[in-house]
Each structure stands twice: as C-alpha cells, then as structure tokens.
Design a protein around this motif. Structure first.
Motif, PDB file in Angstrom:
ATOM      1  N   ALA A  16       0.837  -1.207   0.000  1.00 14.45           N
ATOM      2  CA  ALA A  16       0.000   0.000   0.000  1.00 14.45           C
ATOM      3  C   ALA A  16       0.870   1.254   0.000  1.00 14.45           C
ATOM      4  O   ALA A  16       0.608   2.209  -0.739  1.00 14.45           O
ATOM      5  N   PHE A  17       1.936   1.251   0.823  1.00 19.23           N
ATOM      6  CA  PHE A  17       2.838   2.412   0.833  1.00 19.23           C
ATOM      7  C   PHE A  17       3.539   2.570  -0.523  1.00 19.23           C
ATOM      8  O   PHE A  17       3.715   3.683  -1.014  1.00 19.23           O
ATOM      9  N   GLU A  18       3.929   1.437  -1.136  1.00 19.19           N
ATOM     10  CA  GLU A  18       4.586   1.507  -2.449  1.00 19.19           C
ATOM     11  C   GLU A  18       3.659   2.122  -3.486  1.00 19.19           C
ATOM     12  O   GLU A  18       4.086   2.903  -4.333  1.00 19.19           O
ATOM     13  N   ARG A  19       2.370   1.761  -3.419  1.00 18.40           N
ATOM     14  CA  ARG A  19       1.408   2.314  -4.370  1.00 18.40           C
ATOM     15  C   ARG A  19       1.260   3.824  -4.178  1.00 18.40           C
ATOM     16  O   ARG A  19       1.201   4.584  -5.155  1.00 18.40           O
ATOM     17  N   LEU A  20       1.226   4.258  -2.930  1.00 17.20           N
ATOM     18  CA  LEU A  20       1.148   5.702  -2.669  1.00 17.20           C
ATOM     19  C   LEU A  20       2.372   6.400  -3.230  1.00 17.20           C
ATOM     20  O   LEU A  20       2.286   7.508  -3.768  1.00 17.20           O
ATOM     21  N   SER A  21       3.521   5.745  -3.106  1.00 13.89           N
ATOM     22  CA  SER A  21       4.756   6.311  -3.645  1.00 13.89           C
ATOM     23  C   SER A  21       4.694   6.395  -5.167  1.00 13.89           C
ATOM     24  O   SER A  21       5.082   7.401  -5.765  1.00 13.89           O
ATOM     25  N   GLU A  22       4.167   5.336  -5.804  1.00 15.74           N
ATOM     26  CA  GLU A  22       4.038   5.320  -7.272  1.00 15.74           C
ATOM     27  C   GLU A  22       3.173   6.466  -7.779  1.00 15.74           C
ATOM     28  O   GLU A  22       3.459   7.046  -8.824  1.00 15.74           O
ATOM     29  N   ILE A  23       2.105   6.766  -7.056  1.00 15.58           N
ATOM     30  CA  ILE A  23       1.220   7.839  -7.533  1.00 15.58           C
ATOM     31  C   ILE A  23       1.664   9.214  -7.027  1.00 15.58           C
ATOM     32  O   ILE A  23       1.038  10.218  -7.319  1.00 15.58           O
ATOM     33  N   GLY A  24       2.764   9.248  -6.266  1.00 19.56           N
ATOM     34  CA  GLY A  24       3.341  10.525  -5.853  1.00 19.56           C
ATOM     35  C   GLY A  24       2.549  11.266  -4.805  1.00 19.56           C
ATOM     36  O   GLY A  24       2.585  12.490  -4.726  1.00 19.56           O
ATOM     37  N   ALA A  25       1.817  10.527  -3.964  1.00 19.68           N
ATOM     38  CA  ALA A  25       0.955  11.177  -2.970  1.00 19.68           C
ATOM     39  C   ALA A  25       1.752  12.056  -2.008  1.00 19.68           C
ATOM     40  O   ALA A  25       1.429  13.222  -1.796  1.00 19.68           O
ATOM     41  N   GLY A  26       2.811  11.478  -1.425  1.00 18.92           N
ATOM     42  CA  GLY A  26       3.606  12.220  -0.444  1.00 18.92           C
ATOM     43  C   GLY A  26       4.248  13.463  -1.022  1.00 18.92           C
ATOM     44  O   GLY A  26       4.370  14.482  -0.351  1.00 18.92           O
ATOM     45  N   ASP A  27       4.663  13.365  -2.293  1.00 15.11           N
ATOM     46  CA  ASP A  27       5.305  14.513  -2.946  1.00 15.11           C
ATOM     47  C   ASP A  27       4.347  15.688  -3.054  1.00 15.11           C
ATOM     48  O   ASP A  27       4.771  16.842  -3.122  1.00 15.11           O
ATOM     49  N   GLN A  28       3.056  15.408  -3.090  1.00 17.78           N
ATOM     50  CA  GLN A  28       2.052  16.468  -3.212  1.00 17.78           C
ATOM     51  C   GLN A  28       1.456  16.843  -1.856  1.00 17.78           C
ATOM     52  O   GLN A  28       0.449  17.533  -1.782  1.00 17.78           O
ATOM     53  N   GLY A  29       2.071  16.339  -0.768  1.00 16.03           N
ATOM     54  CA  GLY A  29       1.569  16.649   0.566  1.00 16.03           C
ATOM     55  C   GLY A  29       0.268  15.936   0.879  1.00 16.03           C
ATOM     56  O   GLY A  29      -0.475  16.330   1.775  1.00 16.03           O
ATOM     57  N   GLN A  30      -0.027  14.867   0.132  1.00 14.51           N
ATOM     58  CA  GLN A  30      -1.274  14.140   0.323  1.00 14.51           C
ATOM     59  C   GLN A  30      -1.021  12.840   1.072  1.00 14.51           C
ATOM     60  O   GLN A  30       0.045  12.249   0.966  1.00 14.51           O
ATOM     61  N   ALA A  31      -2.021  12.417   1.801  1.00 13.65           N
ATOM     62  CA  ALA A  31      -1.981  11.147   2.503  1.00 13.65           C
ATOM     63  C   ALA A  31      -3.195  10.340   2.060  1.00 13.65           C
ATOM     64  O   ALA A  31      -4.158  10.891   1.534  1.00 13.65           O
ATOM     65  N   LEU A  32      -3.139   9.030   2.282  1.00  7.04           N
ATOM     66  CA  LEU A  32      -4.306   8.202   2.020  1.00  7.04           C
ATOM     67  C   LEU A  32      -5.175   8.244   3.266  1.00  7.04           C
ATOM     68  O   LEU A  32      -4.755   7.815   4.328  1.00  7.04           O
ATOM     69  N   ARG A  33      -6.370   8.818   3.129  1.00  9.33           N
ATOM     70  CA  ARG A  33      -7.285   8.880   4.267  1.00  9.33           C
ATOM     71  C   ARG A  33      -8.216   7.685   4.220  1.00  9.33           C
ATOM     72  O   ARG A  33      -8.846   7.409   3.207  1.00  9.33           O
ATOM     73  N   VAL A  34      -8.271   6.957   5.344  1.00  5.67           N
ATOM     74  CA  VAL A  34      -9.197   5.848   5.486  1.00  5.67           C
ATOM     75  C   VAL A  34     -10.190   6.245   6.566  1.00  5.67           C
ATOM     76  O   VAL A  34      -9.807   6.504   7.714  1.00  5.67           O
ATOM     77  N   ALA A  35     -11.466   6.344   6.201  1.00  8.30           N
ATOM     78  CA  ALA A  35     -12.501   6.757   7.142  1.00  8.30           C
ATOM     79  C   ALA A  35     -13.633   5.742   7.127  1.00  8.30           C
ATOM     80  O   ALA A  35     -13.822   5.021   6.144  1.00  8.30           O
ATOM     81  N   VAL A  36     -14.359   5.688   8.207  1.00 10.48           N
ATOM     82  CA  VAL A  36     -15.536   4.832   8.302  1.00 10.48           C
ATOM     83  C   VAL A  36     -16.744   5.741   8.462  1.00 10.48           C
ATOM     84  O   VAL A  36     -16.746   6.642   9.300  1.00 10.48           O
TER      85      VAL A  36
END
Length: 107
Positions: free
Chosen positions: A11-31
């Motif tokens: 999951a972290f690798e996928r976030l890295s592939e899409i450049g989330a951290g570089d754009q100051g974005q995080a993956l938000r998981v909410a219920v």
C-alpha cells in the motif's frame, strides 16, 4: 488493548508510485454510516489534519481520523491488484459481515 491498523508495504509503495507524499497528500481511510451493511469505508487522498492517527513509511502517510479509528482496530490496509482492477482494500477483523462490493460492513 486496541491495536492500531497496519498498512502493508504494498500500500505504501502504491502511494509512492502515484506521488501522494510529494504532493503533501496522505491516504485517508474513514468509516462512515451507510452502505449496504451499515458502515462503509471512504478511502481517498487528503491532507492530514490535527487529530489524525498518522501511519508513515517510505515517505508516505496513511491517516485515520479519531472517530473512525475504533472501527479499524487491528485492521490491515493493503493494495490489491486483480483482474477487476487495482484498489486499496481493508481487511477488518471487527466486521461481522460485509457485502460483495468490499466497501461496506457491519459490526
């Protein structure tokens, strides 16, 4: 004892592939309430906020708000690539039943 959710390396690798951290974005998981089984997951890119639990690895972040956290105790946040598509998935030991779409569950 409430175990925090785990995020897989994939999951972290996928976030890295899409450049989330570089754009100051995080993956938000909410219920949230709703969905065909009573609760549903909302998974999106978002900016971390003050009361979030932050899970961090490889320069990437996954964030969970304080309200959603109890529903995700001991859950595993993963990234799955299947024929029907690639998506972030949640394996939640708290869910007593879930529906076919995989985004809704009950407790």
């Amino acid at each position: 004892m409430n175990l925090p959710p785990k995020v897989t390396d994939r999951a972290f690798e996928r976030l890295s592939e899409i450049g989330a951290g570089d754009q100051g974005q995080a993956l938000r998981v909410a219920v949230e309430g709703g969905g065909c089984s009573g609760f549903q997951y909302e998974i999106k890119l978002d900016e971390p906020s003050g009361d979030d639990l932050v899970l961090e690895s490889q320069g990437q972040k996954v964030v969970i708000d304080a309200v959603s956290l109890p529903f995700l105790t001991g859950a595993v946040i993963d990234f799955s690539e299947e024929l029907i598509g690639a998506r972030f998935v949640i394996e939640n030991p708290n869910a007593s039943s879930s529906c076919g779409c995989g985004t809704s569950f009950s407790m």
